[in-house]
Design an enzyme around this catalytic site. Sequence first.
Site, short mmCIF file in Angstrom:
data_model
loop_
_atom_site.label_atom_id
_atom_site.label_comp_id
_atom_site.label_asym_id
_atom_site.label_seq_id
_atom_site.Cartn_x
_atom_site.Cartn_y
_atom_site.Cartn_z
CG ASN A 28 -0.10 0.12 2.64
OD1 ASN A 28 0.67 0.91 2.91
ND2 ASN A 28 -0.55 -0.99 3.20
CG ASP A 38 2.67 -5.11 2.34
OD1 ASP A 38 4.01 -5.18 2.40
OD2 ASP A 38 1.96 -4.10 2.43
N GLY A 123 -6.54 -9.11 -4.40
CA GLY A 123 -6.95 -9.56 -2.91
C GLY A 123 -7.72 -8.41 -2.43
#
Length: 179
Positions: A28, A38, A123
Site C-alpha cells: 500500500n 505484503d 486480494g
Amino acid sequence: MFVVVERIKIVEGDITGLQVEAIVNAANSSLLGGGGVDGAIHRAAGPELLAECRTLGGCKTGDAKITKGYRLPARWVIHTVGPVWRGGEHGEEELLAGCYRRCFEVARERGITRIAFPSISTGAYGFPVDRACRIALREIAEALERSSELEQAIVVCFDRRTRAAYEAALADLKRARNR
Ligand code: AR6
C-alpha cells in the site's frame, strides 16, 4: 513470440519461499506493511525490511520502489502499489498496467534477470482476477519482448482459482501470438 511466452511461468504457492533475484510486493502507499502478500513478505524478511521501507517516503499507486530482501531467499523486493478496484471507471486498468511497467523499469536498473509477481490488486484491493490477469500477462509479455536480458517472469498464485485464471489467460496469449 513463442520465445516470449516460454519465458513466463505460472505457479501456485507462497511467493516468500521463491529463490529468484527479485520478488514483487503488492503493497500500500505507506510501504509500511499490511495484510496479504505484503504481511507475508514483511514477516519472512524480518524487521530490517520495515526499517528500509521507512526511509522511502511511501509510494504512489502505479509506482514501484526497491529494497533488499533481507531474510528472504530473494535478493530484492520491488514494492508496488496496485489500484483499489472502484468499479473500473477510475483508471484502474491503466494504473495496474503501470505497476507492472514500473516494476520492470526498476528491475532493469538493477540488472535483474528473474522476477516473480503476485497477483497485484486482486486480494484486498478487489480487482477482478479475470481482468487483472490479462493486464498482467500482456505487460509481462511486452517487457520480455523488449528485453533479452530479462530471462524469466514468474507469476505466483496463492490459490487454485487465481492460478486457473492466469493459466487460461496465458493460453489465450499464446494463441493470439501464434496467429
Ligand atoms: N504469496 C503469493 N501470493 C499471496 C500471498 C503469498 N504469501 N499471500 C496472499 N497472496 P493482497 P492487493 C495473494 O490482498 O489486493 C495489503 O494489506 C492473494 O491471495 O495481498 O494488492 C497491502 O498492505 C491475492 O491473490 O494484495 C495493501 O493494503 C494476491 O496475493 C493491500 O493488501 C494479492 O492480494 C493490497 O491489496
